[in-house]
Write a protein that holds these residues in place. Structure first.
Motif, short mmCIF file in Angstrom:
data_model
loop_
_atom_site.label_atom_id
_atom_site.label_comp_id
_atom_site.label_asym_id
_atom_site.label_seq_id
_atom_site.Cartn_x
_atom_site.Cartn_y
_atom_site.Cartn_z
N ILE A 131 49.84 16.84 -53.07
CA ILE A 131 49.42 16.31 -51.78
C ILE A 131 48.39 15.21 -52.02
O ILE A 131 47.37 15.44 -52.66
CB ILE A 131 48.82 17.42 -50.90
N GLY A 132 48.66 14.03 -51.49
CA GLY A 132 47.74 12.92 -51.68
C GLY A 132 46.42 13.13 -50.95
O GLY A 132 46.37 13.75 -49.89
N PHE A 133 45.35 12.62 -51.52
CA PHE A 133 44.02 12.71 -50.90
C PHE A 133 43.13 11.63 -51.51
O PHE A 133 43.49 10.99 -52.51
CB PHE A 133 43.40 14.09 -51.15
N ALA A 134 41.97 11.44 -50.90
CA ALA A 134 41.01 10.47 -51.43
C ALA A 134 39.60 10.93 -51.12
O ALA A 134 39.27 11.15 -49.95
CB ALA A 134 41.25 9.09 -50.82
N PRO A 135 38.76 11.13 -52.13
CA PRO A 135 37.35 11.45 -51.86
C PRO A 135 36.64 10.24 -51.24
O PRO A 135 36.81 9.11 -51.67
CB PRO A 135 36.78 11.75 -53.25
N ALA A 142 41.93 1.67 -56.42
CA ALA A 142 40.68 1.74 -57.17
C ALA A 142 40.46 3.20 -57.57
O ALA A 142 41.27 4.08 -57.23
CB ALA A 142 39.51 1.22 -56.35
N THR A 143 39.39 3.46 -58.30
CA THR A 143 39.06 4.84 -58.69
C THR A 143 37.57 5.08 -58.48
O THR A 143 36.76 4.15 -58.53
CB THR A 143 39.42 5.14 -60.16
N VAL A 144 37.24 6.35 -58.23
CA VAL A 144 35.84 6.78 -58.24
C VAL A 144 35.72 7.92 -59.24
O VAL A 144 36.67 8.71 -59.42
CB VAL A 144 35.37 7.24 -56.85
N ARG A 145 34.58 8.02 -59.88
CA ARG A 145 34.35 9.07 -60.86
C ARG A 145 33.43 10.12 -60.25
O ARG A 145 32.32 9.81 -59.79
CB ARG A 145 33.74 8.51 -62.14
N ILE A 146 33.90 11.36 -60.24
CA ILE A 146 33.12 12.49 -59.74
C ILE A 146 33.06 13.52 -60.85
O ILE A 146 34.11 13.99 -61.33
CB ILE A 146 33.75 13.07 -58.47
N ALA A 147 31.84 13.87 -61.25
CA ALA A 147 31.64 14.71 -62.44
C ALA A 147 32.30 13.99 -63.61
O ALA A 147 31.96 12.86 -63.92
CB ALA A 147 32.17 16.11 -62.22
N ASP A 148 33.28 14.61 -64.25
CA ASP A 148 33.90 13.97 -65.42
C ASP A 148 35.34 13.57 -65.16
O ASP A 148 36.14 13.44 -66.09
CB ASP A 148 33.84 14.93 -66.62
N ARG A 149 35.70 13.35 -63.87
CA ARG A 149 37.08 13.03 -63.53
C ARG A 149 37.14 11.78 -62.67
O ARG A 149 36.25 11.52 -61.87
CB ARG A 149 37.74 14.20 -62.78
N ASP A 150 38.23 11.02 -62.85
CA ASP A 150 38.49 9.84 -62.04
C ASP A 150 39.51 10.18 -60.97
O ASP A 150 40.53 10.84 -61.25
CB ASP A 150 39.01 8.69 -62.91
#
Length: 625
Positions: free
Chosen positions: A93-97, A249-257
């Motif tokens: 399921i697609g999502f975006a923080p 684009a990407t965002v990094r949260i903790a150690d994941r993109d």
């Protein structure tokens, strides 16, 4: 005749029996059928099943809750986010923080995927103590177990039939008669998002992670016939409408993109993107070597009453506050890059001294003159803090009796352009010049005001709050250069004296007057723990957890028994910060449960197994941890 009487009596008995039978039937028909159980009652029954099948769980604040001693606040936020995103990734399921709203993470679900998400949550969390708050626009409708999500949402959104009751009569002015008109149907309910969380409490029941530590899923709406999508619950930083949710684009949260639309990844003007350190000054007054150095320094002053000259024991008392100051940073400011611990060559035996996020700094490492005799004056240390090796340009300065009280972000302390947000106290500096009755703190404030009046023609009226002070090395260095003579004298002052300058007040006021500092708005509590009334307020401070920062300033105002004062303060700190941080190798010694009894009327009873009436989501939202 006899036969006739018997026949009549028989007929009467038959009629009576018939009447009684009919009455009983009518009675049975008149008794309403039992009402079906409410949603809260059904949830409570299911919660009791979970508690029976998983004895390690407890009921806390109306919710089935895990008991853990190792979860820091940042880890609680991250766990909620990770559980949600792992579920969505597994189901495809697609999502975006979205850029974070406060400390809680927020996830966008594209239009048309709501039913799929609800079903996935219900299946994944079946039989687990995971809760879902059903959200409208800035409103919580209901709290349910996550396994009930599809049914609960369907029931909440079920249309309500208009009332058949009629109202209204013709008026004498000849207006239309409204009799027979049905009441309008209530506005339909639409669940626009859910907040998922797994409640956690510590064994002492003093720290609870509830809905405020959950992850929110925002079910965005289609903008058809226009392009893009529209936010459903909260307005994102870039507005309600987005032309596309395509991830570029990407965002990094903790150690994941995580892939996101570019608008989600762009830094805003107000975002703090630079590193921030913490500096903590600490002394251990129980150290025999330090005691000998202090005694020698006092004797060298040859004063008739040393306690009246900035040498009082209350300025140096150590109750292990450093441990809890460090815990508060680990709990509520995990974005701090490195902690610089400034001491007179002392180290607590429980500290992880080799940790990469800790720098140990002795006075001789940054004093202008390394041959300066030992000092016991915080003003002398503050006058040279900008010289601490490898210190970041931006840092927070703590005394060890200052603590963070709840999750905070860098933007609470600095603007995005690097300007510190300095917090003023309500206490006013008396307007006259230094007098013989002024203590060293007030005298230093007055001396600092005189310098600012001389250089800028402006008056300081209020002291700084006893909060972590946001500072820059540049502000302190320029202040040290502009007021070199005065600050050099303060740097050589072994104990606080009436001739001192207050270096932090001077640097921040100069920064404000030159456009490089601004006023902040932290919610702060200052407790003079030398007063019995302030000790009596500590239970409420623990229960509410509603301040950004607090200070437990020592003193001898009410001449309290020191041992009792120590027990109360230490037990309070252990209750407020029960989770050890990464810089702590050895836990504190057991001290009993002294504080628990003082807060029994305020903290929830750990043995309580509240029924459905005590478990509404709105009640839980009142408890912020």
């Amino acid at each position: 005749m006899m036969l006739r009487r018997r026949t009549v009596r028989h007929a009467l008995r038959t009629v009576r029996r018939a009447l009684c039978t009919a009455g009983r039937r009518a009675q049975r028909r008149a008794v309403p059928a039992p009402a079906p159980p409410s949603a809260d009652e059904l949830r409570y029954r299911r919660e009791e099943e979970l508690l029976a099948s998983q004895p390690e769980l407890v009921r806390e604040r109306g919710l089935v809750t895990e008991v853990r001693e190792d979860l820091l606040a940042a880890d609680a936020f991250l766990r909620s986010f990770t559980e949600v995103t792992d579920l969505l990734l597994t189901r495809g399921i697609g999502f975006a923080p979205v850029p974070r709203r406060g400390s809680r993470q927020w996830v966008v679900i594209p239009p048309g995927r709501r039913a799929e998400v609800l079903a996935a949550c219900a299946g994944t969390f079946e039989g687990q103590p995971v809760y879902a708050d059903l959200l409208g626009h800035d409103h919580t409708y209901l709290t349910v177990l996550a396994e009930e999500l599809p049914r609960a949402v369907a029931a909440l959104e079920e249309p309500v039939e208009p009332s058949d009751d009629t109202a209204g009569t013709a008026d004498t002015a000849g207006t239309a008669d409204t009799a027979g008109t049905a009441d309008p149907a209530p506005a339909p309910v639409r669940v626009k998002g859910v907040r998922l969380y797994r409640p956690v409490v510590t064994s002492g029941r003093s720290l609870f992670y509830g809905p405020e530590y959950g992850c929110e899923l925002d079910f965005w709406d289609s903008a058809a016939p226009s392009e893009g999508a529209i936010a459903a619950i909260h307005e994102p930083p870039f507005g309600w409408w987005l032309p596309s949710l395509t991830a570029d684009a990407t965002v990094r949260i903790a150690d994941r993109d995580f892939p996101v639309p570019a608008a989600f990844a762009r830094a805003r003007l107000t975002d703090v993107t630079f590193p921030i350190d913490a500096v903590i000054t600490w002394v251990d007054d129980t150290d025999p070597a330090w005691q000998a150095r202090r005694s020698a320094a006092v004797a060298a002053m040859n004063l008739p009453d040393p306690s009246a000259s900035g040498t009082g024991d209350e300025r140096f008392r150590n109750r292990d506050e450093l441990r809890y100051c460090l815990r508060s940073i680990a709990m509520y400011a995990p974005w701090i890059r490195r902690v610089h611990l400034v001491t007179d060559g002392q180290l607590p035996d429980w500290l992880v001294t080799e940790h990469p996020d800790l720098a140990l700094v002795s006075h001789r490492d940054f004093f202008v003159d390394p041959a300066t005799p030992p000092v016991f004056n915080s003003h002398a240390i503050e006058a040279q803090l900008h010289r601490v090796p490898d210190l970041a340009e931006h840092f927070l300065y703590f005394n060890d009796d200052i603590f963070l009280g709840r999750p905070l972000r860098p933007e609470h302390f600095f603007q995005g352009n690097g300007v510190p947000l300095v917090n003023l106290d309500s206490r006013v500096i008396p307007p006259q010049a230094v007098t013989a009755s002024d203590d060293e703190y007030v005298a230093a404030q007055k001396n600092t005001r005189a310098l600012l009046r001389r250089e800028f023609g402006r008056e300081t009226t209020n002291t700084l709050s006893h909060t972590p002070h946001p500072l820059t090395r540049t502000l302190l260095a320029e202040s040290a250069e502009d007021f070199a003579t005065e600050l050099a004298d303060t740097a050589r002052s072994v104990f606080r004296s009436s001739t001192d300058i207050a270096p932090i007040t001077l640097a921040t006021a100069r920064g404000y007057l030159t456009g490089r500092a601004a006023w902040g708005h932290l919610r702060h509590h200052y407790a003079e723990i030398g007063r019995q009334a302030e000790l009596d307020r500590l239970p409420a401070l623990l229960h509410d957890r509603a301040v950004d920062t607090f200070c437990l300033n020592d003193g001898v105002l009410d001449h309290l028994d020191r041992a009792e004062q120590d027990r109360i303060v230490t037990a309070f700190l252990q209750a407020y910060f029960p989770v050890a941080g990464p810089l702590e190798a050895v836990p504190p010694p057991p001290r009993g449960d002294q504080f628990r009894g003082r807060t029994a009327a305020l903290l929830p009873d750990p043995r309580r197994r509240a029924g459905p009436a005590g478990s509404a989501g709105s009640e839980i939202e009142d408890h912020f941890c």
